[in-house]
Design a protein around this motif. Structure first.
Motif, PDB file in Angstrom:
ATOM      1  N   UNK A 158       3.061   2.179   0.586  1.00 17.96           N
ATOM      2  CA  UNK A 158       2.904   1.861  -0.837  1.00 17.96           C
ATOM      3  C   UNK A 158       2.093   0.596  -1.054  1.00 17.96           C
ATOM      4  N   UNK A 159       2.170  -0.343  -0.136  1.00 13.18           N
ATOM      5  CA  UNK A 159       1.496  -1.627  -0.310  1.00 13.18           C
ATOM      6  C   UNK A 159       0.055  -1.616   0.204  1.00 13.18           C
ATOM      7  N   UNK A 160      -0.325  -0.573   0.919  1.00 12.69           N
ATOM      8  CA  UNK A 160      -1.641  -0.504   1.548  1.00 12.69           C
ATOM      9  C   UNK A 160      -2.480   0.575   0.880  1.00 12.69           C
ATOM     10  N   UNK A 161      -3.740   0.262   0.599  1.00  8.72           N
ATOM     11  CA  UNK A 161      -4.622   1.237  -0.054  1.00  8.72           C
ATOM     12  C   UNK A 161      -4.713   2.536   0.734  1.00  8.72           C
ATOM     13  N   UNK A 162      -5.049   2.455   1.998  1.00  7.73           N
ATOM     14  CA  UNK A 162      -5.138   3.648   2.844  1.00  7.73           C
ATOM     15  C   UNK A 162      -4.729   3.276   4.258  1.00  7.73           C
ATOM     16  N   UNK A 163      -3.440   3.394   4.564  1.00  9.38           N
ATOM     17  CA  UNK A 163      -2.965   2.976   5.880  1.00  9.38           C
ATOM     18  C   UNK A 163      -3.609   3.757   7.030  1.00  9.38           C
TER      19      UNK A 163
END
Length: 192
Positions: free
Chosen positions: A117-122
């Motif tokens: 959720x915190x990362x644009x594209x893990x």
């Protein structure tokens, strides 16, 4: 001399560890959606500014925790004993990898969800590229008839944090583990 890694000060290392440990504890207690940087700072005994200075953002903090765990598994894959590490047949290594990765996700499901959720594209992270490459190379050896790159991504998608969390919350963790193991085993079995 300019290429030497910068040594972390003892107090900075202690703060880093306190922040990571506090984040772990808060995620376990309150879940991914209910942890703030303010809570982490208070639990770690540092200022909010220290957390931001060290990790940059909530995404950076989650990334640091995920990378720490992922590197331990990567080290076992690269240099650990078989079947996870080198020296075992590709099919055994693939199964061992998915069993270990499943346990890693289950043991850290709230962290994985918070990270996603915190990362644009893990999936653009270097560690994901390593996993995809590792799985694809094993699949190419086992199933040269397959599109190993796409199949690697499909198989890894079975370890989605939300799916795992649903099975944990409904008491079906081992059921999901068996299903994923069975799926990987069916793919890892050479067709005659």
């Amino acid at each position: 001399m300019g290429n030497e890694p910068k040594r972390e000060r003892r107090d900075a290392a202690r703060n880093r560890r306190a922040i990571l440990d506090a984040t772990d504890a808060l995620l376990a207690e309150f879940g991914a959606d209910n942890v703030s940087i303010e809570q982490v700072a208070a639990a770690a005994g540092v200022s909010k500014g220290t957390v931001f200075h060290r990790f940059g953002s909530k995404a950076g903090l989650m990334r640091a925790l995920v990378v720490e765990r992922a590197h331990a598994l990567r080290d076992a894959v690269v240099g650990g004993p078989p079947p996870l590490g080198p020296g075992a047949p590709a099919a055994e290594r693939l199964l061992a990898y998915f069993d270990e990765m499943f346990r890693l996700v289950v043991d850290n499901v709230e962290l994985m969800i918070a990270y996603d959720k915190a990362t644009d594209d893990p999936h653009t992270e270097a560690i994901h590229a390593f996993w995809y490459g590792h799985i694809a190379s094993l699949l190419a050896e086992i199933r040269p008839d397959s599109d190993a790159e796409v199949l690697a991504r499909v198989l890894l998608s079975t370890l989605n944090g939300d799916l795992v969390l649903h099975h944990i919350r409904t008491g079906q963790t081992e059921r999901l583990a068996g299903a994923i193991h069975g799926l990987v085993e069916s793919v890892a079995t050479r067709p005659d």
